[in-house]
Write a protein that holds these residues in place. Sequence first.
Motif, PDB file in Angstrom:
ATOM      1  N   ASN A   1      33.147  31.275  34.275  1.00  0.00           N
ATOM      2  CA  ASN A   1      33.235  30.718  35.606  1.00  0.00           C
ATOM      3  C   ASN A   1      34.313  31.399  36.399  1.00  0.00           C
ATOM      4  O   ASN A   1      34.511  31.695  37.448  1.00  0.00           O
ATOM      5  CB  ASN A   1      33.059  29.404  35.723  1.00  0.00           C
ATOM      6  N   ILE A   2      35.685  31.293  35.672  1.00  0.00           N
ATOM      7  CA  ILE A   2      36.915  31.814  36.214  1.00  0.00           C
ATOM      8  C   ILE A   2      36.962  33.221  36.585  1.00  0.00           C
ATOM      9  O   ILE A   2      37.451  33.787  37.256  1.00  0.00           O
ATOM     10  CB  ILE A   2      37.949  31.336  35.147  1.00  0.00           C
ATOM     11  N   LEU A   3      36.162  34.239  35.295  1.00  0.00           N
ATOM     12  CA  LEU A   3      36.145  35.437  35.556  1.00  0.00           C
ATOM     13  C   LEU A   3      35.237  35.838  36.701  1.00  0.00           C
ATOM     14  O   LEU A   3      35.596  36.709  37.445  1.00  0.00           O
ATOM     15  CB  LEU A   3      35.387  36.166  34.235  1.00  0.00           C
ATOM     16  N   GLU A   4      34.219  35.131  36.783  1.00  0.00           N
ATOM     17  CA  GLU A   4      33.438  35.345  37.822  1.00  0.00           C
ATOM     18  C   GLU A   4      33.849  35.162  39.366  1.00  0.00           C
ATOM     19  O   GLU A   4      33.832  35.824  40.355  1.00  0.00           O
ATOM     20  CB  GLU A   4      32.006  34.364  37.820  1.00  0.00           C
ATOM     21  N   GLN A   5      34.824  34.131  39.427  1.00  0.00           N
ATOM     22  CA  GLN A   5      35.540  33.818  40.501  1.00  0.00           C
ATOM     23  C   GLN A   5      36.662  34.974  40.950  1.00  0.00           C
ATOM     24  O   GLN A   5      36.663  35.338  42.103  1.00  0.00           O
ATOM     25  CB  GLN A   5      36.417  32.631  40.688  1.00  0.00           C
ATOM     26  N   LEU A   6      37.257  35.459  39.781  1.00  0.00           N
ATOM     27  CA  LEU A   6      38.353  36.423  39.931  1.00  0.00           C
ATOM     28  C   LEU A   6      37.682  37.646  40.629  1.00  0.00           C
ATOM     29  O   LEU A   6      38.184  38.259  41.475  1.00  0.00           O
ATOM     30  CB  LEU A   6      39.168  36.664  38.680  1.00  0.00           C
ATOM     31  N   LEU A   7      36.482  38.118  39.939  1.00  0.00           N
ATOM     32  CA  LEU A   7      35.614  39.182  40.389  1.00  0.00           C
ATOM     33  C   LEU A   7      35.273  38.948  41.879  1.00  0.00           C
ATOM     34  O   LEU A   7      35.375  40.316  42.447  1.00  0.00           O
ATOM     35  CB  LEU A   7      34.732  39.494  39.319  1.00  0.00           C
ATOM     36  N   SER A   8      34.837  37.837  42.063  1.00  0.00           N
ATOM     37  CA  SER A   8      34.372  37.736  43.502  1.00  0.00           C
ATOM     38  C   SER A   8      35.206  38.094  44.672  1.00  0.00           C
ATOM     39  O   SER A   8      34.988  38.164  45.605  1.00  0.00           O
ATOM     40  CB  SER A   8      33.485  36.415  43.615  1.00  0.00           C
ATOM     41  N   LYS A   9      36.672  37.643  44.152  1.00  0.00           N
ATOM     42  CA  LYS A   9      37.951  37.843  45.199  1.00  0.00           C
ATOM     43  C   LYS A   9      38.385  39.190  45.274  1.00  0.00           C
ATOM     44  O   LYS A   9      39.244  39.339  45.770  1.00  0.00           O
ATOM     45  CB  LYS A   9      38.764  36.897  44.588  1.00  0.00           C
ATOM     46  N   GLY A  10      37.731  40.140  44.366  1.00  0.00           N
ATOM     47  CA  GLY A  10      38.164  41.583  44.704  1.00  0.00           C
ATOM     48  C   GLY A  10      39.149  42.287  43.308  1.00  0.00           C
ATOM     49  O   GLY A  10      39.218  43.294  43.394  1.00  0.00           O
ATOM     50  N   TYR A  11      39.223  41.281  42.390  1.00  0.00           N
ATOM     51  CA  TYR A  11      40.225  41.657  41.236  1.00  0.00           C
ATOM     52  C   TYR A  11      39.315  42.667  40.425  1.00  0.00           C
ATOM     53  O   TYR A  11      38.200  42.309  40.148  1.00  0.00           O
ATOM     54  CB  TYR A  11      40.730  40.645  40.522  1.00  0.00           C
ATOM     55  N   THR A  12      39.993  43.566  39.970  1.00  0.00           N
ATOM     56  CA  THR A  12      39.153  44.586  38.782  1.00  0.00           C
ATOM     57  C   THR A  12      39.237  43.942  37.577  1.00  0.00           C
ATOM     58  O   THR A  12      40.373  43.315  37.307  1.00  0.00           O
ATOM     59  CB  THR A  12      39.570  45.946  38.998  1.00  0.00           C
ATOM     60  N   SER A  13      38.597  44.665  36.450  1.00  0.00           N
ATOM     61  CA  SER A  13      38.624  44.117  35.291  1.00  0.00           C
ATOM     62  C   SER A  13      39.959  44.468  34.792  1.00  0.00           C
ATOM     63  O   SER A  13      40.482  43.567  34.034  1.00  0.00           O
ATOM     64  CB  SER A  13      37.563  44.764  34.511  1.00  0.00           C
TER      65      SER A  13
END
Length: 272
Positions: A244-256
Amino acid sequence: IYMNEKKAASDIVKEYVFDQIESKKLIIGSRLPTEKQLAAQLNVSRTSVREALQSLKGVGLVKSTRGSGYQIVSNTENILSDALRAIMSIKNIQFTDISNIREALEIKAAELSLTSGISQQDIEYLENCIDNMEESTNIMPEKSFEYDILFHRKIAELSRNEFINSFILALSSFSNKYILVSWDKVRSNEAYDLFKIHREILCYLKDHNIDRVIDKIKEHYKIADNIITNHIQFEKKSKDKAENILEQLLSKGYTSNQIVSGLSNLINDADN
């Protein structure tokens, strides 16, 4: 027709080996005649002999060494354990299904152990297992795990029933390797419950009170199942939270790469 004749010939070789072992003409460590000798003695082809011996090797009854031929061994525990893993991979089997079988077999083993008799030396061995489980739990958790295994294997051994003993050992090896929670993840209150129930099982074995032994073995597996269930649920919640945290970070524009780099920095800061 050729396939049936070949199968029948290999079966003749296998039956010969089994008969030799059952009649004690061959024991663990004995070397079999060469493929050529077996073929001549049983009037079959060397191909059939080789096929039969490879089949017996697959079930852990013989091993082959280059230049030394085939030797009788006993690796049935590993073979049974592998077979159980294969069944679990294919069928919809839960860890509780395995513990149910272990519970039933251990109850029977305890009954048989009281019938055949438990020596003072056996009692001391079991007491030593529990003592070492407790002493090792905070220092070397993996050692506690080993002494727990030894405790249950001793009860299986005391049944004096080699068939039950073999299945309990295989089930123990299988479930310990693929199912159970390691001791370092067992909470202190859970460890206390495990130590307590082991001592109660031993207490009633000493008193020859089979009804109470059965009750305590059932309670033991209930405690163990609850520990595993709680661990699985905790792991699932942690995994879901991380995803869930990973999805939130990705949705905010952070790259892997940015996320991995950030986690690495956090870990390095914690270590320092």
